[in-house]
Design a protein around this motif. Sequence first.
Motif, PDB file in Angstrom:
ATOM      1  N   GLN A  35       0.046 -58.168-106.915  1.00 41.17           N
ATOM      2  CA  GLN A  35       0.519 -58.134-105.521  1.00 41.17           C
ATOM      3  C   GLN A  35       0.183 -59.451-104.815  1.00 41.17           C
ATOM      4  OE1 GLN A  35      -0.332 -54.707-103.068  1.00 41.17           O
ATOM      5  NE2 GLN A  35      -0.638 -53.376-104.827  1.00 41.17           N
ATOM      6  N   ASP A  36      -1.004 -59.986-105.118  1.00 35.77           N
ATOM      7  CA  ASP A  36      -1.471 -61.186-104.402  1.00 35.77           C
ATOM      8  C   ASP A  36      -0.666 -62.445-104.727  1.00 35.77           C
ATOM      9  OD1 ASP A  36      -3.330 -59.745-103.052  1.00 35.77           O
ATOM     10  OD2 ASP A  36      -5.035 -60.297-104.340  1.00 35.77           O
ATOM     11  N   ILE A  37      -0.062 -62.514-105.905  1.00 33.03           N
ATOM     12  CA  ILE A  37       0.709 -63.735-106.228  1.00 33.03           C
ATOM     13  C   ILE A  37       2.198 -63.554-105.938  1.00 33.03           C
ATOM     14  CG2 ILE A  37      -0.874 -64.762-107.933  1.00 33.03           C
ATOM     15  CD1 ILE A  37       2.000 -63.273-109.534  1.00 33.03           C
ATOM     16  N   ALA A  38       2.592 -62.356-105.517  1.00 31.04           N
ATOM     17  CA  ALA A  38       4.024 -62.099-105.290  1.00 31.04           C
ATOM     18  C   ALA A  38       4.505 -62.798-104.023  1.00 31.04           C
ATOM     19  CB  ALA A  38       4.258 -60.597-105.177  1.00 31.04           C
ATOM     20  N   ASP A  39       5.780 -63.185-104.023  1.00 33.23           N
ATOM     21  CA  ASP A  39       6.373 -63.736-102.797  1.00 33.23           C
ATOM     22  C   ASP A  39       6.633 -62.626-101.806  1.00 33.23           C
ATOM     23  OD1 ASP A  39       6.942 -66.597-103.521  1.00 33.23           O
ATOM     24  OD2 ASP A  39       7.839 -65.537-105.215  1.00 33.23           O
ATOM     25  N   PHE A  40       6.875 -61.432-102.353  1.00 39.95           N
ATOM     26  CA  PHE A  40       7.123 -60.304-101.466  1.00 39.95           C
ATOM     27  C   PHE A  40       6.638 -59.027-102.129  1.00 39.95           C
ATOM     28  CE2 PHE A  40       9.625 -56.837 -99.724  1.00 39.95           C
ATOM     29  CZ  PHE A  40       9.390 -57.030 -98.366  1.00 39.95           C
ATOM     30  N   PHE A 215       4.933 -37.873 -93.516  1.00 43.78           N
ATOM     31  CA  PHE A 215       5.459 -38.215 -94.841  1.00 43.78           C
ATOM     32  C   PHE A 215       6.199 -39.541 -94.698  1.00 43.78           C
ATOM     33  CE2 PHE A 215       5.167 -33.657 -96.011  1.00 43.78           C
ATOM     34  CZ  PHE A 215       4.568 -33.803 -97.257  1.00 43.78           C
ATOM     35  N   LEU A 216       5.838 -40.542 -95.495  1.00 44.26           N
ATOM     36  CA  LEU A 216       6.433 -41.877 -95.364  1.00 44.26           C
ATOM     37  C   LEU A 216       6.562 -42.532 -96.732  1.00 44.26           C
ATOM     38  CD1 LEU A 216       4.146 -43.022 -92.412  1.00 44.26           C
ATOM     39  CD2 LEU A 216       6.606 -42.640 -92.210  1.00 44.26           C
ATOM     40  N   SER A 217       7.490 -43.483 -96.830  1.00 44.20           N
ATOM     41  CA  SER A 217       7.562 -44.326 -98.034  1.00 44.20           C
ATOM     42  C   SER A 217       6.331 -45.227 -98.038  1.00 44.20           C
ATOM     43  CB  SER A 217       8.820 -45.188 -97.979  1.00 44.20           C
ATOM     44  OG  SER A 217       8.686 -46.148 -96.945  1.00 44.20           O
ATOM     45  N   THR A 218       6.107 -45.958 -99.131  1.00 44.07           N
ATOM     46  CA  THR A 218       4.927 -46.837 -99.133  1.00 44.07           C
ATOM     47  C   THR A 218       5.067 -47.927 -98.060  1.00 44.07           C
ATOM     48  OG1 THR A 218       5.841 -48.210-100.908  1.00 44.07           O
ATOM     49  CG2 THR A 218       4.350 -46.428-101.554  1.00 44.07           C
ATOM     50  N   GLY A 219       6.302 -48.426 -97.879  1.00 44.80           N
ATOM     51  CA  GLY A 219       6.522 -49.414 -96.811  1.00 44.80           C
ATOM     52  C   GLY A 219       6.244 -48.784 -95.447  1.00 44.80           C
ATOM     53  N   GLY A 220       6.655 -47.523 -95.285  1.00 45.31           N
ATOM     54  CA  GLY A 220       6.431 -46.805 -94.030  1.00 45.31           C
ATOM     55  C   GLY A 220       4.946 -46.577 -93.775  1.00 45.31           C
ATOM     56  N   ILE A 221       4.187 -46.288 -94.833  1.00 39.56           N
ATOM     57  CA  ILE A 221       2.736 -46.090 -94.693  1.00 39.56           C
ATOM     58  C   ILE A 221       2.097 -47.397 -94.199  1.00 39.56           C
ATOM     59  CG2 ILE A 221       0.576 -45.720 -95.998  1.00 39.56           C
ATOM     60  CD1 ILE A 221       2.117 -43.688 -97.740  1.00 39.56           C
ATOM     61  N   CYS A 222       2.513 -48.525 -94.783  1.00 37.13           N
ATOM     62  CA  CYS A 222       1.939 -49.825 -94.369  1.00 37.13           C
ATOM     63  C   CYS A 222       2.268 -50.112 -92.905  1.00 37.13           C
ATOM     64  CB  CYS A 222       2.464 -50.956 -95.261  1.00 37.13           C
ATOM     65  SG  CYS A 222       1.858 -50.823 -96.957  1.00 37.13           S
ATOM     66  N   ALA A 223       3.518 -49.861 -92.511  1.00 32.54           N
ATOM     67  CA  ALA A 223       3.925 -50.128 -91.121  1.00 32.54           C
ATOM     68  C   ALA A 223       3.164 -49.211 -90.164  1.00 32.54           C
ATOM     69  CB  ALA A 223       5.436 -49.929 -90.981  1.00 32.54           C
ATOM     70  N   TYR A 224       3.015 -47.951 -90.531  1.00 32.05           N
ATOM     71  CA  TYR A 224       2.322 -46.980 -89.671  1.00 32.05           C
ATOM     72  C   TYR A 224       0.861 -47.408 -89.468  1.00 32.05           C
ATOM     73  CZ  TYR A 224       0.935 -42.443 -87.761  1.00 32.05           C
ATOM     74  OH  TYR A 224       0.473 -41.436 -86.941  1.00 32.05           O
ATOM     75  N   LEU A 245      -3.105 -52.156 -97.933  1.00 32.29           N
ATOM     76  CA  LEU A 245      -3.526 -51.574 -96.652  1.00 32.29           C
ATOM     77  C   LEU A 245      -4.831 -52.209 -96.174  1.00 32.29           C
ATOM     78  CD1 LEU A 245      -2.684 -47.822 -97.343  1.00 32.29           C
ATOM     79  CD2 LEU A 245      -1.643 -49.267 -95.574  1.00 32.29           C
ATOM     80  N   GLN A 246      -5.781 -52.332 -97.102  1.00 31.15           N
ATOM     81  CA  GLN A 246      -7.085 -52.878 -96.733  1.00 31.15           C
ATOM     82  C   GLN A 246      -6.981 -54.360 -96.355  1.00 31.15           C
ATOM     83  OE1 GLN A 246      -9.784 -50.227 -97.062  1.00 31.15           O
ATOM     84  NE2 GLN A 246      -9.932 -51.573 -95.304  1.00 31.15           N
ATOM     85  N   LYS A 247      -6.121 -55.082 -97.094  1.00 29.90           N
ATOM     86  CA  LYS A 247      -5.942 -56.515 -96.844  1.00 29.90           C
ATOM     87  C   LYS A 247      -5.301 -56.753 -95.469  1.00 29.90           C
ATOM     88  CE  LYS A 247      -3.526 -60.122 -99.348  1.00 29.90           C
ATOM     89  NZ  LYS A 247      -2.732 -60.364-100.550  1.00 29.90           N
ATOM     90  N   GLU A 248      -4.318 -55.920 -95.126  1.00 34.42           N
ATOM     91  CA  GLU A 248      -3.594 -56.126 -93.858  1.00 34.42           C
ATOM     92  C   GLU A 248      -4.354 -55.566 -92.653  1.00 34.42           C
ATOM     93  OE1 GLU A 248       0.967 -56.130 -95.619  1.00 34.42           O
ATOM     94  OE2 GLU A 248       0.321 -54.437 -94.406  1.00 34.42           O
ATOM     95  N   ASN A 249      -5.321 -54.665 -92.912  1.00 38.59           N
ATOM     96  CA  ASN A 249      -6.015 -53.992 -91.791  1.00 38.59           C
ATOM     97  C   ASN A 249      -7.516 -53.995 -92.049  1.00 38.59           C
ATOM     98  OD1 ASN A 249      -3.461 -52.571 -90.495  1.00 38.59           O
ATOM     99  ND2 ASN A 249      -3.373 -52.159 -92.695  1.00 38.59           N
ATOM    100  N   PRO A 250      -8.160 -55.166 -92.001  1.00 42.83           N
ATOM    101  CA  PRO A 250      -9.573 -55.234 -92.400  1.00 42.83           C
ATOM    102  C   PRO A 250     -10.505 -54.365 -91.543  1.00 42.83           C
ATOM    103  CG  PRO A 250      -8.771 -57.356 -91.548  1.00 42.83           C
ATOM    104  CD  PRO A 250      -7.584 -56.465 -91.658  1.00 42.83           C
ATOM    105  N   GLY A 251     -10.095 -54.036 -90.331  1.00 43.01           N
ATOM    106  CA  GLY A 251     -10.984 -53.234 -89.475  1.00 43.01           C
ATOM    107  C   GLY A 251     -10.805 -51.737 -89.656  1.00 43.01           C
TER     108      GLY A 251
END
Length: 307
Positions: A35-40, A215-224, A245-251
Amino acid sequence: MADMDQNKLIEKIARLKQERRAVILAHNYELAEVQDIADFTGDSLELSIRAAETEAGVIVFCGVTFMAETAKILSPSKTVLLPVLAAGCPMADMANAAELRDLKARHPGAEVVTYVNSTAEVKAESDICVTSANAEKIVSRIPVGKEILFVPDRNLGQNIINRTGRRMILWPGFCPTHRRIENAELERRKREFPNAVVLAHPECNPEIAPLVDEFLSTGGICAYARKSLAKEFIIVTEIGILHRLQKENPGKVFIPASVQAVCPFMKLIRLEDVLRSLENMEYKVELPRELMDRARIPIRRMLEMSK
Ligand code: SF4
């Protein structure tokens, strides 16, 4: 030492990616280092859109076979590489074209709604594709009174029935990874973290619904999770998503509903495989043109209806 090796690998991948004019796409369930080396990084719908829009001549798809096939179907002139051939999806393999044709013959005039987690030949027999991000919206738009055959995930199908009230005939497929998540385990987690918001993927058993907030897709879970003011979340899906999730929301705190929810197929691609894939330009996704032309119609309809 391990880090140094990993850094060298990452450098080599970056150099080769530039030389090959490649883009690397990764699903939210892939290994953290991939995931970390991906462009998207994204869910099936987001990755399909990226694959269709990218200017790159080569797409390295870090996901499973049906995702790489979808990218190839949307971009037939591009080279689509799946770094590990064994990265299949047991749920997709639970439906085949011959059996679907039999079911269609028994329900003439029915709309065939197919989850993108399906083979190209099953898509080619379908009227419209859906992902977990848009399935509810698309099914709601099908004229009332029209019979619907939903393929291949009975859990996603039942979750949509429960939310839309639409009747559908469900193919008996399921995701073995999401099936491992049981109500008793989730109840235990909820007792441990009573303030946590519970976010679940609709491939889970529908019996879990009374314990779930969304209930959400994985993209939806990240956005939520990004937008929510809550601090704790119980995540009811494959645990690879916790990295993002942890990387985008460290707090914020993310708790897996079950540490058993690991898809072995989503863990097959390592950095070494991405590098080898770029070096040897393997493994190229090849599909018959006529099959791609037929499978593209329901995918394009889905992308149009998702706007
Ligand atoms: S998590 Fe389930 S649906 Fe997704 S690739 Fe793995 S087996 Fe298939």
